[in-house]
Design a protein around this motif. Structure first.
Motif, PDB file in Angstrom:
ATOM      1  N   ASP A  38      87.307  49.588 153.360  1.00  0.00           N
ATOM      2  CA  ASP A  38      87.079  48.373 153.616  1.00  0.00           C
ATOM      3  C   ASP A  38      86.661  47.624 152.230  1.00  0.00           C
ATOM      4  N   VAL A  39      86.030  48.400 151.389  1.00  0.00           N
ATOM      5  CA  VAL A  39      85.481  47.875 150.101  1.00  0.00           C
ATOM      6  C   VAL A  39      85.796  49.014 148.993  1.00  0.00           C
ATOM      7  N   VAL A  40      86.229  48.403 147.856  1.00  0.00           N
ATOM      8  CA  VAL A  40      86.541  49.182 146.766  1.00  0.00           C
ATOM      9  C   VAL A  40      85.729  48.656 145.447  1.00  0.00           C
ATOM     10  N   PHE A  41      84.857  49.558 144.990  1.00  0.00           N
ATOM     11  CA  PHE A  41      84.185  49.581 143.889  1.00  0.00           C
ATOM     12  C   PHE A  41      84.663  50.110 142.752  1.00  0.00           C
ATOM     13  N   THR A  42      85.265  49.302 141.697  1.00  0.00           N
ATOM     14  CA  THR A  42      86.025  50.012 140.672  1.00  0.00           C
ATOM     15  C   THR A  42      85.457  49.701 139.285  1.00  0.00           C
ATOM     16  N   ASP A  43      85.515  50.510 138.528  1.00  0.00           N
ATOM     17  CA  ASP A  43      85.371  50.260 136.702  1.00  0.00           C
ATOM     18  C   ASP A  43      86.692  49.634 136.684  1.00  0.00           C
ATOM     19  N   ILE A  44      86.406  49.027 135.330  1.00  0.00           N
ATOM     20  CA  ILE A  44      87.637  48.256 134.834  1.00  0.00           C
ATOM     21  C   ILE A  44      88.325  49.274 133.694  1.00  0.00           C
ATOM     22  N   VAL A  45      87.434  49.782 132.840  1.00  0.00           N
ATOM     23  CA  VAL A  45      88.205  50.779 131.613  1.00  0.00           C
ATOM     24  C   VAL A  45      88.029  52.097 132.125  1.00  0.00           C
ATOM     25  N   MET A  46      89.414  52.455 132.220  1.00  0.00           N
ATOM     26  CA  MET A  46      89.827  53.905 132.740  1.00  0.00           C
ATOM     27  C   MET A  46      91.120  54.222 131.861  1.00  0.00           C
ATOM     28  N   PRO A  47      91.139  55.509 131.719  1.00  0.00           N
ATOM     29  CA  PRO A  47      92.720  55.858 130.984  1.00  0.00           C
ATOM     30  C   PRO A  47      93.722  55.754 132.164  1.00  0.00           C
ATOM     31  N   GLY A  48      95.129  55.309 131.583  1.00  0.00           N
ATOM     32  CA  GLY A  48      95.851  55.045 132.162  1.00  0.00           C
ATOM     33  C   GLY A  48      95.857  53.774 132.815  1.00  0.00           C
ATOM     34  N   PRO A  49      96.300  53.407 133.887  1.00  0.00           N
ATOM     35  CA  PRO A  49      96.272  52.308 134.604  1.00  0.00           C
ATOM     36  C   PRO A  49      94.845  51.904 135.029  1.00  0.00           C
ATOM     37  N   ASN A  50      94.343  50.653 134.555  1.00  0.00           N
ATOM     38  CA  ASN A  50      92.853  50.401 134.385  1.00  0.00           C
ATOM     39  C   ASN A  50      92.565  49.480 135.752  1.00  0.00           C
ATOM     40  N   GLY A  51      91.283  49.311 135.934  1.00  0.00           N
ATOM     41  CA  GLY A  51      90.780  48.631 137.025  1.00  0.00           C
ATOM     42  C   GLY A  51      91.382  47.244 137.301  1.00  0.00           C
TER      43      GLY A  51
END
Length: 160
Positions: A51-64
């Motif tokens: 129902d809810v996604v908490f995501t970082d923005i900066v990640m290797p590969g595809p980002n947040g």
């Protein structure tokens, strides 16, 4: 309960987020974690409703931001929230354009503003969950219409 997915490439950060937020206070529970955008997509396609996604923005590969774009395009009823160390306006602006419910700086999770944000996120996620259910109910109701119409019309067509 609202099911939460935490997406961050750092395991220690995911663990910290899992244990620092009083999820039950917001009718939420952490259902899954993912270390990358692809893992997040796999979880969302899995059997567990998210129902809810908490995501970082900066990640290797595809980002947040790419995950947010994918969520907007494929799962608009999932509430998205950015949790990031970056308090840069350009990141915030991009995230807001992609429809996030909020943008919270990780080091400020225990601030009063973040508590208010969590309540707003909860409300939005509950509305999205209700809207998703209403859409499913409407789709189910519409499934039988062609059959019912055909059953009523076909005898009149065959009569000519």
């Amino acid at each position: 309960m609202l099911n939460v997915l935490i997406v961050d490439d750092e395991a220690l950060v995911r663990t910290g987020i899992r244990h620092s937020v009083p999820w039950a206070n917001y009718q939420m529970q952490v259902a899954a974690e993912a270390a990358s955008v692809q893992e997040a997509i796999d979880v969302i396609h899995g059997p567990q409703r998210i129902d809810v996604v908490f995501t970082d923005i900066v990640m290797p590969g595809p980002n947040g931001l790419e995950l947010l774009r994918w969520l907007r395009d494929h799962h608009p009823f999932i509430t998205a929230v950015v949790l990031s160390y970056h308090n840069e306006f350009s990141y915030i602006q991009d995230a807001l354009r992609l429809g996030v419910a909020d943008y919270i700086v990780k080091t400020e999770l225990d601030h009063p503003e973040s508590i208010q944000s969590m309540h707003a996120i909860q409300e939005k996620a509950l509305r999205n969950q209700q809207n998703r259910q209403e859409l499913k109910n409407a789709q189910k109701a519409l499934e039988g219409i062609p059959y019912r119409i055909g059953r009523k019309v076909l005898p009149h067509i065959m009569h000519y």
